[in-house]
Design an enzyme around this catalytic site. Structure first.
Site, short mmCIF file in Angstrom:
data_model
loop_
_atom_site.label_atom_id
_atom_site.label_comp_id
_atom_site.label_asym_id
_atom_site.label_seq_id
_atom_site.Cartn_x
_atom_site.Cartn_y
_atom_site.Cartn_z
N GLU A 121 -5.15 2.17 -10.28
CA GLU A 121 -6.29 2.94 -10.81
C GLU A 121 -6.35 2.84 -12.32
OE1 GLU A 121 -6.58 7.02 -8.85
OE2 GLU A 121 -4.70 6.23 -8.06
N THR A 136 11.44 4.51 -1.73
CA THR A 136 10.73 5.72 -2.13
C THR A 136 11.76 6.56 -2.88
OG1 THR A 136 9.41 5.64 -0.10
CG2 THR A 136 9.42 7.72 -1.31
N ARG A 161 -12.82 -1.12 -0.51
CA ARG A 161 -14.09 -1.11 0.21
C ARG A 161 -15.20 -0.65 -0.73
NH1 ARG A 161 -10.56 1.79 3.05
NH2 ARG A 161 -11.49 3.61 2.06
N TYR A 197 -2.41 12.07 1.74
CA TYR A 197 -3.39 11.35 0.91
C TYR A 197 -4.32 12.42 0.32
CZ TYR A 197 -6.24 7.01 0.26
OH TYR A 197 -6.91 5.91 -0.21
N GLN A 211 -0.02 -4.70 0.70
CA GLN A 211 -0.83 -3.64 1.31
C GLN A 211 -2.24 -4.13 1.66
OE1 GLN A 211 -1.13 -0.16 -1.19
NE2 GLN A 211 -2.40 0.98 0.25
N ARG A 257 0.92 -3.66 -3.79
CA ARG A 257 -0.52 -3.65 -3.51
C ARG A 257 -1.03 -4.92 -2.86
NH1 ARG A 257 -1.11 1.65 -3.46
NH2 ARG A 257 -0.76 2.61 -5.48
N ASP A 270 6.31 6.91 -4.71
CA ASP A 270 6.10 6.07 -3.52
C ASP A 270 5.72 4.66 -3.99
OD1 ASP A 270 5.61 5.17 -0.96
OD2 ASP A 270 3.63 6.09 -0.82
N THR A 310 -0.69 10.14 -3.69
CA THR A 310 -0.85 9.95 -5.14
C THR A 310 -1.71 11.04 -5.73
OG1 THR A 310 -0.77 7.59 -4.71
CG2 THR A 310 -1.47 8.29 -6.91
N TYR A 333 -2.96 -3.75 5.70
CA TYR A 333 -3.19 -2.32 5.98
C TYR A 333 -4.22 -2.04 7.07
CZ TYR A 333 -7.74 -1.37 3.76
OH TYR A 333 -9.06 -1.31 3.47
N GLU A 391 3.72 11.29 -6.88
CA GLU A 391 3.54 12.24 -5.78
C GLU A 391 4.52 13.40 -5.93
OE1 GLU A 391 3.23 10.80 -1.81
OE2 GLU A 391 2.54 8.80 -2.42
N LYS A 437 5.10 -0.26 1.69
CA LYS A 437 5.48 1.09 1.26
C LYS A 437 6.93 1.43 1.56
CE LYS A 437 1.31 2.75 0.16
NZ LYS A 437 1.00 3.54 -1.02
#
Ligand code: MN
Length: 437
Positions: free
Chosen positions: A384, A268, A154, A140, A251, A248, A244, A370, A255, A212, A264
């Site tokens: 994003e 891949t 968050r 990450y 997730q 979402r 990857d 990512t 998660y 990635e 995930k």
């Protein structure tokens, strides 16, 4: 850390004429590895080295007997249906093979005639995952990605306090890693719809990408024996492109507290070509931290890592919708960025992974996470680029996307370029989304 040598000389030209063309991903200075066979043939997969628009068949090279010493042993190891045996031989063997092939493929080489017979045109080839991947760990390492994602999951606490001290990662799944060109079905899973009291089961509605790089481990380390940062790169065989794919909505519900799971591990995708660290030597750049950020702890710090720990690899994501494909249009660019913006280096990832004695093995794969750059147009995921699905991406022809739709094809590309050095390309890493079963 590999130093520059005669194989990096930008003036070198190959007797394989396509390797000398401007913009070619695979000039004489690159020499990346894959496993391949002639498409549709019943022959075995074996290792190959890209040169221009051709593949040098390592099984044929080994059988020809034209190489000597450590280079011959490395070609023999690379003749198997996966690259693990070559990866296990270590930096000295990879370097000997690179030097021998660089000399043999140069204009004027006496080995042109025997090696000509070992070439297979890339358009006639199909590829497999380059290694038998025992374990896959996804890191990450983009602080920009971590911050952008953190804001959505968050809002009050986007970047957790451990981020700037410890390279964050989780153990992924190796069985669902596929090679570029394979399609996969939209995953099903459990999600909590907005405002609902209980979850539902069904096809993923927020299917995303993650731009990635994949790092293949070469020589492993014994269980219980950490790898110091000064030796970390000796354990890295090379780097590939990695998508990857991420669900979402699945997730977001699953998660916490242990991290991503089924969001995930349904697919891949990796590129067939693995570019060695030696080929990337001209593109090493300083590893820096923003003013005021903590310095890495001593075990994650070294002069070499500070001076040349990062890689300036250009990265691009393209999207082609079914309508664009039907109209014969090329993919549209979703983002452009560079690997140089990562917060942790390859050496730091590998060193941290082994600090507790965890043993890495030849063919293990590390994902970079990512690789979003500092501005939003450099973001490596749709979550994003669209601010969580609020601002659709505009495509040529008037189409829009928030997340991936059935039939969409995503292509990752990577390359290094600068004056005075030869271009080093990674080829392409692509996959297409099929409807849910
Ligand atoms: Mn990831």
């Amino acid at each position: 850390m590999t130093l520059l040598n005669e194989t990096h000389d930008a003036r070198l030209r190959s007797w394989v004429a396509s390797a000398n063309a401007a913009g070619c991903d695979f000039p004489l200075q690159n020499l990346p590895f894959a496993v391949f066979r002639r498409r549709g043939a019943s022959e075995a997969f074996r290792g190959g080295v890209a040169i221009g628009d051709q593949i040098l068949d390592l099984a044929a090279v080994a059988a020809s007997g034209v190489l000597q010493g450590p280079a011959a042993a490395a070609a023999q190891a690379g003749a198997q249906d996966k690259l693990n045996a070559l990866m296990a031989l270590g930096q000295g063997a990879w370097s000997a093979l690179r030097l021998a092939l660089s000399r043999a493929l140069r204009e004027g080489s006496a080995l042109q005639a025997p090696l000509q017979a070992c070439l297979v045109p890339q358009p006639q080839a199909e590829y497999d995952v380059p290694a038998r991947i025992g374990d896959y760990t996804d890191f990450y390492t983009s602080v920009h990605h971590a911050t952008n994602i953190g804001k959505q999951f968050r809002p009050d606490n986007p970047l957790l306090p451990n981020y700037k001290w410890v390279p964050i990662g989780y153990h992924g799944r190796a069985s669902s890693i596929v090679v570029s060109g394979q399609s996969f079905h939209r995953p099903q899973g459990q999600t909590l719809p907005p405002g609902a009291q209980a979850p539902v089961v069904g096809p993923c509605k927020r299917l995303d990408i993650e731009l990635e790089l994949g790092i293949f481990v070469g020589e492993g380390n014994a269980l219980g024996q950490p790898v110091p940062i000064a030796q970390a790169e000796q354990h890295v065989f090379g780097i590939c492109l990695l998508n990857d794919w991420s669900a979402r909505d699945i997730q977001g519900w699953e998660y916490q507290p242990l991290g991503p799971f089924l969001s995930k591990n349904f697919a891949t995708t990796v590129s067939p070509w693995v570019v060695t660290l030696e080929a990337l030597a001209p593109y090493r750049v300083a590893f820096t931290r923003p003013e005021g950020d903590p310095a890495p702890l001593p075990y994650l710090d070294s002069d070499a890592n500070r001076e040349r720990g990062a890689f300036d690899i250009q990265l691009q994501v393209g999207l082609r919708t079914p309508a664009m494909a039907a109209a014969g249009q090329a993919d549209a660019t979703l983002c452009r960025t560079s690997y140089r913006h990562a917060y942790w280096t390859v050496a730091q990832m590998l060193t941290h992974h082994t600090i507790n004695g965890c043993n890495l093995q030849p063919g293990d794969l590390l994902g970079s996470g990512t690789l979003s750059g500092p501005t939003l147009d450099q973001a490596g995921a749709l979550i994003e680029l669209t601010s969580g699905g609020k601002n659709p991406v505009q495509l040529p022809g008037g189409e829009q996307r928030v997340f991936l739709e059935d039939g969409d094809t995503v292509v990752l590309r990577g390359w290094c370029e600068k004056p005075g050095a030869a271009r080093v390309g990674f080829g392409e890493c692509w996959g297409t989304v099929l409807p849910a079963l």
